[in-house]
Design an enzyme around this catalytic site. Structure first.
Site, PDB file in Angstrom:
ATOM      1  N   HIS A   1       5.553 -17.306 -28.569  1.00 47.51           N
ATOM      2  CA  HIS A   1       5.845 -18.192 -27.430  1.00 47.51           C
ATOM      3  C   HIS A   1       4.574 -18.654 -26.723  1.00 47.51           C
ATOM      4  O   HIS A   1       4.604 -19.609 -25.958  1.00 47.51           O
ATOM      5  CB  HIS A   1       6.760 -17.467 -26.432  1.00 47.51           C
ATOM      6  CG  HIS A   1       8.151 -17.283 -26.961  1.00 47.51           C
ATOM      7  ND1 HIS A   1       9.211 -18.057 -26.543  1.00 47.51           N
ATOM      8  CD2 HIS A   1       8.659 -16.451 -27.901  1.00 47.51           C
ATOM      9  CE1 HIS A   1      10.305 -17.686 -27.181  1.00 47.51           C
ATOM     10  NE2 HIS A   1       9.995 -16.712 -28.018  1.00 47.51           N
TER      11      HIS A   1
ATOM     12  N   ASP B   1      -1.161 -22.934 -21.901  1.00 44.49           N
ATOM     13  CA  ASP B   1       0.249 -22.529 -21.892  1.00 44.49           C
ATOM     14  C   ASP B   1       0.842 -22.792 -23.267  1.00 44.49           C
ATOM     15  O   ASP B   1       0.562 -23.837 -23.865  1.00 44.49           O
ATOM     16  CB  ASP B   1       1.016 -23.355 -20.839  1.00 44.49           C
ATOM     17  CG  ASP B   1       2.092 -22.563 -20.125  1.00 44.49           C
ATOM     18  OD1 ASP B   1       2.627 -21.622 -20.743  1.00 44.49           O
ATOM     19  OD2 ASP B   1       2.405 -22.887 -18.967  1.00 44.49           O
TER      20      ASP B   1
HETATM   21  C1  GDG Z   1       6.436 -18.216 -22.014  1.00 36.09           C
HETATM   22  C2  GDG Z   1       5.183 -19.053 -22.365  1.00 36.09           C
HETATM   23  C3  GDG Z   1       6.675 -20.933 -23.077  1.00 36.09           C
HETATM   24  C4  GDG Z   1      10.010 -19.584 -12.948  1.00 36.09           C
HETATM   25  N1  GDG Z   1      10.070 -19.233 -11.650  1.00 36.09           N
HETATM   26  C5  GDG Z   1      11.364 -19.094 -11.342  1.00 36.09           C
HETATM   27  C6  GDG Z   1      12.116 -19.379 -12.482  1.00 36.09           C
HETATM   28  N2  GDG Z   1      11.262 -19.674 -13.467  1.00 36.09           N
HETATM   29  C7  GDG Z   1      11.679 -20.083 -14.813  1.00 36.09           C
HETATM   30  C8  GDG Z   1      11.345 -21.526 -15.079  1.00 36.09           C
HETATM   31  C9  GDG Z   1      11.291 -21.533 -16.598  1.00 36.09           C
HETATM   32  C10 GDG Z   1      10.753 -20.146 -16.918  1.00 36.09           C
HETATM   33  O1  GDG Z   1      10.973 -19.322 -15.774  1.00 36.09           O
HETATM   34  C11 GDG Z   1       9.247 -20.168 -17.163  1.00 36.09           C
HETATM   35  O2  GDG Z   1       9.000 -20.698 -18.423  1.00 36.09           O
HETATM   36  P1  GDG Z   1       7.580 -21.302 -18.816  1.00 36.09           P
HETATM   37  O3  GDG Z   1       7.717 -21.916 -20.151  1.00 36.09           O
HETATM   38  O4  GDG Z   1       7.160 -22.272 -17.786  1.00 36.09           O
HETATM   39  O5  GDG Z   1       6.533 -20.108 -18.773  1.00 36.09           O
HETATM   40  P2  GDG Z   1       6.435 -18.533 -19.215  1.00 36.09           P
HETATM   41  O6  GDG Z   1       7.276 -17.684 -18.355  1.00 36.09           O
HETATM   42  O7  GDG Z   1       4.981 -18.214 -19.170  1.00 36.09           O
HETATM   43  O8  GDG Z   1       6.997 -18.482 -20.722  1.00 36.09           O
HETATM   44  C12 GDG Z   1       5.468 -20.534 -22.200  1.00 36.09           C
HETATM   45  C13 GDG Z   1       7.856 -20.008 -22.815  1.00 36.09           C
HETATM   46  O9  GDG Z   1       7.492 -18.627 -22.950  1.00 36.09           O
HETATM   47  C14 GDG Z   1       9.009 -20.296 -23.781  1.00 36.09           C
HETATM   48  O10 GDG Z   1       8.602 -20.218 -25.108  1.00 36.09           O
HETATM   49  O11 GDG Z   1       7.029 -22.264 -22.755  1.00 36.09           O
HETATM   50  O12 GDG Z   1       4.341 -21.290 -22.573  1.00 36.09           O
HETATM   51  O13 GDG Z   1       4.089 -18.648 -21.547  1.00 36.09           O
HETATM   52  O14 GDG Z   1      12.571 -21.647 -17.150  1.00 36.09           O
HETATM   53  O15 GDG Z   1      12.323 -22.359 -14.508  1.00 36.09           O
HETATM   54  N3  GDG Z   1      13.462 -19.347 -12.520  1.00 36.09           N
HETATM   55  C15 GDG Z   1      14.100 -19.004 -11.358  1.00 36.09           C
HETATM   56  N4  GDG Z   1      13.410 -18.713 -10.216  1.00 36.09           N
HETATM   57  C16 GDG Z   1      12.062 -18.747 -10.149  1.00 36.09           C
HETATM   58  O16 GDG Z   1      11.470 -18.481  -9.097  1.00 36.09           O
HETATM   59  N5  GDG Z   1      15.432 -18.975 -11.336  1.00 36.09           N
END
Ligand code: GDG
Length: 460
Positions: free
Chosen positions: A152, A360
């Protein structure tokens, strides 16, 4: 189907709660199978009893680890070595032999525990950096099933990877899978160049390497979101969010939004500085815009995470101190998780999505921001060139997250962009987000994982 990930998703969560885990859980429920992972507790006994729960045709199996393994496997090798290394942050890597030993030990134990549940015709899909060596331990136990891996997070270039004393073991571990999936072309190229320079694998086709009798597919499978679900969620603003929206409308105040786990890879200090720069170079923006940054805590036991928290609080305080007035706070910084059904309408009510990680894997927030917009009057996505998402989301305003001045100018451009340009950009982005969604990702990965290995003669 067998899914293995560091943590096991809540299989009872409704699809309302959205997210990747729900997409995977649905696929698992459809096919029947197992989801195996760690129970998330740090006070267990390594090799102690498993917690097994049957939900319909799916078994949810959780393993325990000891405080020592929590420290070596989870905080240590996974989050103080692999996470910073794979995000190109050699300065934050803390190599210690005990960490790697703990990482191997826990992976070996997971393999032994999982193997007792496996059937010959199972297809096993392993997720993320915590579990790279899992297939090698399963193979040692005689498992011949198809095993796929999906990373990921980014995969670093060979020179960076080579800084890890265990780089050869890590890559040998990857080569025990049948499919190694990455988010972007850059990640694929990075592994391929490592394999060409350092490993005994022979490239036999564009996306296939052979190692002795076996071969492994190395390809990219850019992850997506449940776009339709997120759009629907964004349209249902609850009372709190509606009141906030109305208040801003009355005051003629626009909002920039950022949402990230509080992680040094997300470029948060640079982002706050860029917002400060916008206010100092465009004084007309004072009181006309606020920046809402939601950054819930993660991995607080790792020092680098408490450092970034302190830096951020200091910066938000000093920018607010410099610009705030009795009736306007420029930065609203929330260090708590916000419910998903509030997050989606908050995205919709924000005129700019400001997503600027230093590195990322993909960044799902960028896609969620696009899916949440009103197509008639959409906001603008300002996106880092170093997010995996930038490889395909060309109609965002792409920025270099290290270049504060340029980010400030692009923020200004986003806030003043004419409606027809906003619509045009949003339409293309939305097309991408809805067609390359979570289902498309899942299906394309599983199709590759379940198709038969070609005869070597037929390859290349
Ligand atoms: C890893 C990789 C890759 C965040 N704050 C809150 C919240 N979130 C949710 C977001 C989103 C998820 O968490 C975060 O996903 P990301 O992709 O932005 O980042 P990582 O957590 O680092 O994920 C990344 C991912 O895996 C998938 O393969 O894209 O690059 O690092 O859905 O909305 N959700 C809620 N409250 C929050 O305060 N409910």
């Amino acid at each position: 189907m067998v899914i293995v990930s560091n943590r096991v998703a809540d299989l009872r969560a409704s699809s309302q709660s959205g997210g990747l885990a729900v997409g995977l859980a649905d696929a698992l429920k459809e096919r029947g199978g197992i989801w195996f992972g760690w129970n998330g507790e740090r006070e267990g006994v390594t090799g102690g009893d498993l917690n097994i729960e049957s939900i319909g045709s799916v078994e949810r199996i959780e393993a325990q680890i000891s405080p020592q393994d929590f420290s070596d496997y989870y905080l240590g090798y996974s989050n103080s070595v692999l996470w910073p290394l794979f995000h190109y942050r050699l300065d934050l890597v803390d190599f210690r032999p005990a960490y790697f030993e703990g990482y191997q030990r826990v992976n070996e134990m997971f393999a032994r525990q999982l193997a007792t549940f496996l059937r010959e015709d199972d297809v096993i899909w392993v997720h993320d950096y915590h579990l790279i060596p899992l297939a090698s331990f399963l193979r040692k136990l005689g498992c011949k099933q198809r095993i796929g891996f999906f990373l990921h997070i980014p995969f670093p270039p060979p020179d960076l990877l080579a800084a890890s004393p265990n780089h050869a073991e890590l890559v040998d571990g990857l080569l025990e899978y049948d499919v190694v999936g990455f988010q972007t072309k850059t990640d694929v190229v990075n592994l391929k160049s490592y394999l060409r320079e350092h490993a005994s694998a022979v490239q036999v086709a564009e996306d296939r390497f052979s190692i002795g009798e076996r071969s492994v597919v190395v390809d990219r499978f850019p992850i997506g979101i449940d776009a339709a679900g997120f759009t629907a969620l964004a349209k249902q603003a609850d009372e709190d969010v509606q009141v906030d929206l109305m208040r801003r409308r009355v005051l003629g105040r626009r909002q920039i939004i950022g949402v990230d786990r509080l992680d040094y890879s997300k470029g948060l200090p640079e982002r706050l500085k860029a917002f400060g720069k916008l206010l100092s170079t465009h004084p007309e923006m004072e009181k006309a815009v606020t920046f809402l940054q939601i950054a819930p805590p993660t991995r607080e036991e790792v020092d680098a995470y408490s450092d970034i928290r302190m830096e951020l609080e200091g910066l938000a305080g000093s920018i607010n101190g410099q610009f705030a007035d009795f009736n306007w706070t420029p930065i609203r910084y929330i260090h708590r998780p916000v419910a998903r059904d509030k997050l989606a309408p908050l995205f919709r009510g924000s005129q700019v999505g400001f997503i600027t990680p230093l590195r990322d894997g993909m960044n799902l927030v960028a896609k969620e921001y696009v899916a949440a917009q009103n197509p008639e009057d959409p906001g603008v996505l300002v996106l880092s060139q170093f997010a995996g998402a930038a490889e395909e989301m060309h109609d965002a305003l792409i920025v270099n997250p290290y270049d504060i001045d340029h980010m400030a100018e692009q923020l200004h451009r986003a806030l003043t962009m004419p409606l027809d340009e906003r619509r045009r950009r949003h339409e293309t982005l939305m097309h991408h987000v809805t067609t390359q969604d979570a289902q498309a990702w899942l299906q394309s990965y599983l199709k590759t994982l379940t198709q038969d290995e070609p005869e070597y003669g037929a390859v290349g």
